[in-house]
Design an enzyme around this catalytic site. Structure first.
Site, mmCIF file in Angstrom:
data_model
loop_
_atom_site.group_PDB
_atom_site.id
_atom_site.type_symbol
_atom_site.label_atom_id
_atom_site.label_comp_id
_atom_site.label_asym_id
_atom_site.label_seq_id
_atom_site.Cartn_x
_atom_site.Cartn_y
_atom_site.Cartn_z
ATOM 1 C CE LYS A 14 -18.152 4.330 -83.441
ATOM 2 N NZ LYS A 14 -18.124 4.370 -84.916
ATOM 3 N NE ARG B 118 -24.736 5.033 -85.863
ATOM 4 C CZ ARG B 118 -24.215 4.384 -84.836
ATOM 5 N NH1 ARG B 118 -23.139 4.835 -84.240
ATOM 6 N NH2 ARG B 118 -24.766 3.269 -84.409
#
Ligand code: 7PM
Length: 276
Positions: A219, A253
């Site tokens: 991210k 995740r």
């Protein structure tokens, strides 16, 4: 915790492999999303030790286009069905849409993973009817506006209070408290300092009495710290995940399954050492 036809002990760290079935997630940027390529990716992630495969048909990237219900159904359901036919794994469905929740559960999905924490009309009822566990994620705003200068009075308290309210809504709808996983929502309406602060205070979510899932893989947070593009964010991602593992998070995740499975095996063995 029981995820449909499979039971998992969450005292061990678990890895959730990400499978995007949005057309923009395929390298050719092409129209027809490649089904065979998706199945190969799933096979590889399972070989590498993933416990969950997270299937998402809606791009929640900041500013992303809104995906219609039928399009999401057409993207997600065939993939859920094919994974459950071919592999022995837990399929997690990254969705906020009631018909996708119901349809996926009927095809054998084991976890509902909702970045909107079941706020969409009908999502609570649909999820309760499946009897499946759910991951409730915190988001401030919508994917379209969430990164427009987000601010908080008291960040950690806000996230905690929001998730507590969503837990209550779930329980009122008939979802068992023991079937709820929490997620601080890294990158969803948060600046860099918001993201790092939430990760640092992972124990505040754990104190609510639920397992915690972290989604930080590749991210912007990692890019902001390291100044590297998406293709070079693995080591930084692992640092963030290792840090939260030590604070008690148990589901990670990630795009890169094997590096995380190896890292978490070693970390777990160290943390569980019993020799005097
Ligand atoms: C495009 C941009 C596609 C961003 C997908 C994304 C989370 C999640 C996502 C998370 C949970 C990504 C996001 N992030 N579900 N779904 N937690 N529970 O970067 O952090 O993977 S989508």
């Amino acid at each position: 915790m029981v995820f449909g036809d499979k039971s998992l002990d969450l005292s061990l760290p678990r890895v959730m492999g990400i499978l995007n079935v949005t057309p923009d997630s395929f390298s050719d940027g092409g129209k027809h999303n490649n089904f065979d390529d998706a199945m190969r990716q799933v096979e590889r992630m399972i070989e590498d030790g993933a416990d969950f495969i997270d299937v998402g048909g809606e791009s929640t990237r900041p500013g992303a286009a809104i995906v219609g219900e039928q399009e999401e159904l057409d993207r997600v359901l065939p993939v859920v069905e094919a994974i459950k036919q071919r592999f022995d794994t837990i399929v997690s469905v990254d969705t906020s849409t009631p018909s996708v929740i119901t349809g996926s559960a009927n095809l054998g999905a084991g976890l509902i993973n909702d970045v909107r924490a079941l706020e969409r009309d009908g999502a609570l009822v649909a999820t309760a009817a499946t009897g499946l566990p759910v991951c409730l994620m915190h988001m401030r705003g919508t994917p379209q506006n969430m990164q427009d200068s987000p601010s908080y009075e008291d960040l950690v308290e806000d996230v905690e209070q929001y998730l507590l309210a969503r837990i209550e809504a779930c329980v009122a709808a008939g979802i068992k408290k023991d079937n709820i996983i929490l997620d601080p929502g890294i990158g969803f309406g948060k600046t860099l300092v918001h993201n790092t602060t939430l990760l640092k205070h992972t124990e505040r979510l754990l104190n609510l009495g639920h397992e915690v899932l972290i989604g930080v893989s590749r991210k912007t947070m990692i890019g902001d710290i390291l100044g590297v593009p998406v293709s070079e964010r693995l080591y930084g991602t692992m640092g963030a995940n290792a840090s939260t593992y030590l604070k008690g998070a148990r589901i990670f995740r990630v795009h890169d399954v094997k590096p995380h499975v190896d890292m978490l095996k070693v970390m777990h063995q160290i943390e569980e050492s019993r020799h005097a």
